[in-house]
Design an enzyme around this catalytic site. Sequence first.
Site, short mmCIF file in Angstrom:
data_model
loop_
_atom_site.label_atom_id
_atom_site.label_comp_id
_atom_site.label_asym_id
_atom_site.label_seq_id
_atom_site.Cartn_x
_atom_site.Cartn_y
_atom_site.Cartn_z
CB SER A 41 -33.87 38.20 110.81
OG SER A 41 -32.96 38.52 111.83
CD GLU A 42 -37.98 37.25 109.40
OE1 GLU A 42 -38.63 36.59 110.23
OE2 GLU A 42 -37.25 38.21 109.69
CB THR A 43 -34.91 34.57 102.82
OG1 THR A 43 -33.58 34.40 103.33
CG2 THR A 43 -34.86 34.63 101.31
CG HIS A 70 -36.12 43.04 108.57
ND1 HIS A 70 -36.67 41.92 109.16
CD2 HIS A 70 -34.99 42.62 107.96
CE1 HIS A 70 -35.89 40.88 108.92
NE2 HIS A 70 -34.87 41.27 108.19
CD1 TRP A 191 -35.96 36.27 116.96
CD2 TRP A 191 -37.33 35.56 115.36
NE1 TRP A 191 -35.31 36.46 115.77
CE2 TRP A 191 -36.13 36.02 114.76
CE3 TRP A 191 -38.33 35.07 114.54
CZ2 TRP A 191 -35.92 36.00 113.39
CZ3 TRP A 191 -38.11 35.05 113.18
CH2 TRP A 191 -36.92 35.51 112.61
#
Length: 261
Positions: A41-43, A70, A191
């Site tokens: 989802s994210e780095t 997060h 998303w």
Amino acid sequence: MYQVDAFTDRLFAGNPAAVVPLNQWLPEPLMQAIAAENNLSETAFFVPSADGSYAIRWFSPLAEIDFCGHATLASAFVLFRQMPECEVLSFTAPAVGRLQVWRKADGLIEMRFPLLAPEPVDEVPLALLEGLSIRPDEVWRNRQAWFAVYHDEQAVHDVVPEPTALARLAPRDTVVTAAGREFDCVSRYFWPANGGLEDPVTGSIHAGLAPFWAGRLGRPQLTALQASARRGVLHCQVGEDYVLVAGQARLYLEGSIWLPD
């Protein structure tokens, strides 16, 4: 690089985030390439600042993101492991300013977010109605997302997103939510325009969900469930102009990135 499961007390649950500590920023295309390679989802990337805080940036596999809860929790978890005596951290990001983070005695990591309460909308976008298999009872929005509010928790579990329609709502994402039975509120987050179909656990959206449900339920402290397949639990407290969001985290992976010459 570290990979951390955030907003969970066990591995293989919550939301996995990659954390890449830096001494100085890498070129933006390279950071985006790393995030795409990670396919999480994210780095999060962060660099130390002269005042003792850390400048932080978040990238989904598709784009840089203004605000990610997060991956901030995951970054704080990594730093607290490296600095056992540290109890308070500060991150800074252009879109949200300074984010303070505390290590709590009960094992929670608590983050102070700006309050981003949603507002009701009169005209519901057709793409939102086409993008959700169950019509919401109310629709609200803040700068991050459209809020599809249901009066029955089961609708949140049962709703099926249509990604092509929801992608037309860009730059906003979509959160579906209801008051909960076991938890004060439940949600799911879609998303497709900015990262993926469904985010496992979204800390940032609780800067809007917490004040919304605090107003509905008449109390400032809430326990929230993000009801994705991986599930995550968030402990929220609403102040006058801020939201405290707390959760646990677990380390999954520690490794090295081999960059091209």
